[in-house]
Structures are given as structure tokens and as C-alpha cells.
Design a protein around this motif. Structure first.
Motif, PDB file in Angstrom:
ATOM      1  N   SER A  71      24.128   7.685  21.891  1.00 11.89           N
ATOM      2  CA  SER A  71      25.112   7.935  22.990  1.00 11.89           C
ATOM      3  C   SER A  71      24.980   9.403  23.534  1.00 11.89           C
ATOM      4  CB  SER A  71      26.506   7.708  22.398  1.00 11.89           C
ATOM      5  OG  SER A  71      26.772   8.573  21.363  1.00 11.89           O
ATOM      6  N   GLY A  72      24.886   9.195  24.756  1.00 11.28           N
ATOM      7  CA  GLY A  72      24.495  10.714  25.353  1.00 11.28           C
ATOM      8  C   GLY A  72      23.063  11.029  25.472  1.00 11.28           C
ATOM      9  N   ALA A  73      22.876  12.226  26.214  1.00 16.45           N
ATOM     10  CA  ALA A  73      21.330  12.474  26.386  1.00 16.45           C
ATOM     11  C   ALA A  73      20.857  13.465  25.206  1.00 16.45           C
ATOM     12  CB  ALA A  73      21.190  13.691  27.426  1.00 16.45           C
ATOM     13  N   VAL A  74      19.731  13.394  24.837  1.00 18.13           N
ATOM     14  CA  VAL A  74      19.038  14.053  23.623  1.00 18.13           C
ATOM     15  C   VAL A  74      18.935  15.710  24.365  1.00 18.13           C
ATOM     16  CG1 VAL A  74      16.952  14.099  22.196  1.00 18.13           C
ATOM     17  CG2 VAL A  74      17.790  12.020  23.037  1.00 18.13           C
ATOM     18  N   ALA A  75      19.318  16.315  23.180  1.00 18.44           N
ATOM     19  CA  ALA A  75      19.136  17.717  23.775  1.00 18.44           C
ATOM     20  C   ALA A  75      17.800  18.392  23.802  1.00 18.44           C
ATOM     21  CB  ALA A  75      19.568  18.595  22.426  1.00 18.44           C
ATOM     22  N   GLY A  76      17.659  19.373  24.769  1.00 14.64           N
ATOM     23  CA  GLY A  76      16.221  19.702  25.020  1.00 14.64           C
ATOM     24  C   GLY A  76      15.343  18.645  25.882  1.00 14.64           C
ATOM     25  N   ASN A  77      14.081  18.684  25.654  1.00 13.47           N
ATOM     26  CA  ASN A  77      13.358  17.854  26.370  1.00 13.47           C
ATOM     27  C   ASN A  77      12.790  16.548  25.333  1.00 13.47           C
ATOM     28  OD1 ASN A  77      11.473  19.135  24.915  1.00 13.47           O
ATOM     29  ND2 ASN A  77      10.271  19.456  26.439  1.00 13.47           N
ATOM     30  N   ALA A  78      13.555  16.336  24.312  1.00 11.65           N
ATOM     31  CA  ALA A  78      13.219  15.275  23.526  1.00 11.65           C
ATOM     32  C   ALA A  78      13.520  14.068  23.974  1.00 11.65           C
ATOM     33  CB  ALA A  78      14.310  15.614  22.292  1.00 11.65           C
ATOM     34  N   PHE A  79      13.128  12.970  23.442  1.00  8.52           N
ATOM     35  CA  PHE A  79      13.241  11.680  23.920  1.00  8.52           C
ATOM     36  C   PHE A  79      13.415  10.702  22.550  1.00  8.52           C
ATOM     37  CE2 PHE A  79       8.794  12.028  22.730  1.00  8.52           C
ATOM     38  CZ  PHE A  79       8.408  10.624  22.381  1.00  8.52           C
ATOM     39  N   PHE A  80      14.066   9.527  22.712  1.00 14.57           N
ATOM     40  CA  PHE A  80      14.870   8.504  21.808  1.00 14.57           C
ATOM     41  C   PHE A  80      14.353   7.164  22.233  1.00 14.57           C
ATOM     42  CE2 PHE A  80      17.549   5.887  19.586  1.00 14.57           C
ATOM     43  CZ  PHE A  80      17.922   6.690  18.337  1.00 14.57           C
ATOM     44  N   PRO A  83       4.738   4.137  24.333  1.00  9.89           N
ATOM     45  CA  PRO A  83       5.528   5.300  24.628  1.00  9.89           C
ATOM     46  C   PRO A  83       5.121   6.827  23.876  1.00  9.89           C
ATOM     47  CG  PRO A  83       6.659   3.398  23.719  1.00  9.89           C
ATOM     48  CD  PRO A  83       5.341   3.246  23.558  1.00  9.89           C
ATOM     49  N   TYR A  84       3.907   6.760  23.150  1.00 10.42           N
ATOM     50  CA  TYR A  84       3.474   7.765  22.617  1.00 10.42           C
ATOM     51  C   TYR A  84       1.926   8.300  22.780  1.00 10.42           C
ATOM     52  CZ  TYR A  84       6.936   5.270  19.873  1.00 10.42           C
ATOM     53  OH  TYR A  84       8.083   4.346  19.669  1.00 10.42           O
ATOM     54  N   ARG A  85       1.409   7.305  23.585  1.00 16.53           N
ATOM     55  CA  ARG A  85      -0.016   7.694  23.716  1.00 16.53           C
ATOM     56  C   ARG A  85      -0.375   9.159  24.644  1.00 16.53           C
ATOM     57  NH1 ARG A  85      -2.303   2.585  26.149  1.00 16.53           N
ATOM     58  NH2 ARG A  85      -0.602   1.026  24.900  1.00 16.53           N
ATOM     59  N   HIS A  86       0.590   9.452  25.519  1.00 12.20           N
ATOM     60  CA  HIS A  86       0.626  10.686  26.350  1.00 12.20           C
ATOM     61  C   HIS A  86       1.047  11.855  25.694  1.00 12.20           C
ATOM     62  CE1 HIS A  86       4.851   9.734  26.360  1.00 12.20           C
ATOM     63  NE2 HIS A  86       4.949  11.098  26.898  1.00 12.20           N
TER      64      HIS A  86
END
Length: 176
Positions: free
Chosen positions: A92-101, A113-116
Motif C-alpha cells: 500500500s502506497g509508494a516505495v521509498a526512494g527509487n526502489a520497486f516492488f 523485471p530484473y534483467r535490466h
């Protein structure tokens, strides 16, 4: 070509006998130390149980992700922080910083989703058959989370035991 042939493409690590670095860890602080030693540019964390224990609510998940991002910000070389779970849990909500979920990640089958993500990288997780194989496929090191005090649900506990032979096949101990 069937679906399986796409899993064994030559550009993926799993098509060769490469063994990637492996280290057992007990908490996120030891992961941070190893990331610093490696000069890792990427870290991909399994959500359960390191960030949030199974069957916890949205608030605990969000709190765990935020705490992990704050702790990982101490690693100057990190450019990318990701969280991945095979469960259907949504953050719920955005992930802090430039992290991703990533929800319903289908680890280790999906690598798109991880190759780059930049190398060197580390996958952190408690399952050799999912998180470890994903690390191997990406050519990332693997931080194997050992939490003897946490009781795993029967499914993850069984998978953990059945996947033990993979450790010697896919990983080499990381130098200390």
C-alpha cells in the motif's frame, strides 16, 4: 519452441555451469555489510520473512519495506533496490526512494523485471529453489537468509528442505 526453451536461453546464467557467490546471513545488517564488500549496485530482496513475516498486514509490510530501504541507503554503491514476493501481497502506497516492488513475481521463472538491473547484484532470500535459482539465473550473488527462530509455514519449510542439494550445485562460498 515451447515455454521451457525460453528459460534456457544462452544469455542467461543457467545455461552454463557458472556457480555464483553465496553467503548465509541472519539479518539485514549482515546483508548491508556484504553489499558494501561486493560493491553491489543492485539488491533484490525476497519479502517473506526478512522484510515482513508471512500473514502480516499491510501496515507491517509497508513498515518493513521502508525500514529496509532506509538501512540499504547506507550502501553507497547501490543504484537499484527491489522487493519481490511470489505471494499476491500488494504494497500500500509508494516505495521509498527509487526502489520497486514486484507482486506475484513467479521466481525463479520470470527474469524480465530484473534483467535490466546493473551488475554486480545480490538476491537476498530464504529459499534456494526460488530466490537462489533467480540469483543464479541473473548472475547475481545470493545471500541465504537463515532465521532459526522464525517458524516457516509448512509449504516454505518443505521447499527449503527439498532444495538443499541445489546449494552445492549452483553456488560457491563467498570469500570473507
Amino acid at each position: 519452441e515451447g515455454r521451457v526453451s525460453g528459460l534456457l536461453r544462452p544469455e542467461l546464467c543457467c545455461s552454463s555451469p557458472v556457480r555464483v557467490p553465496y553467503r548465509e546471513v541472519t539479518n539485514l545488517a549482515t546483508v548491508v555489510d556484504w553489499l558494501g564488500e561486493l560493491g553491489a549496485r543492485t539488491v533484490l530482496l525476497d519479502v517473506e520473512p526478512l522484510v515482513a513475516v508471512w500473514d502480516t498486514g499491510d501496515a507491517e509490510l509497508k513498515c518493513g519495506v521502508d525500514e529496509a530501504v532506509a538501512l540499504l541507503s547506507e550502501v553507497p554503491s547501490l543504484e537499484s533496490v527491489g522487493f519481490a514476493t511470489n505471494s499476491l501481497r500488494k504494497l500500500s502506497g509508494a516505495v521509498a526512494g527509487n526502489a520497486f516492488f514486484v507482486t506475484a513475481a513467479r521466481k525463479p521463472l520470470l527474469t524480465r523485471p530484473y534483467r535490466h538491473l546493473p551488475h554486480p547484484g545480490v538476491v537476498v532470500g530464504d529459499q534456494l529453489a526460488t530466490d537462489g535459482v533467480l540469483a543464479w539465473r541473473l548472475g547475481f550473488a545470493f545471500a541465504y537468509v537463515r532465521h532459526p527462530e522464525i517458524r516457516h509455514p509448512w509449504g516454505p519449510a518443505l521447499l527449503r528442505q527439498l532444495s538443499r542439494p541445489l546449494r552445492r550445485l549452483l553456488f560457491r562460498p563467498a570469500s570473507r
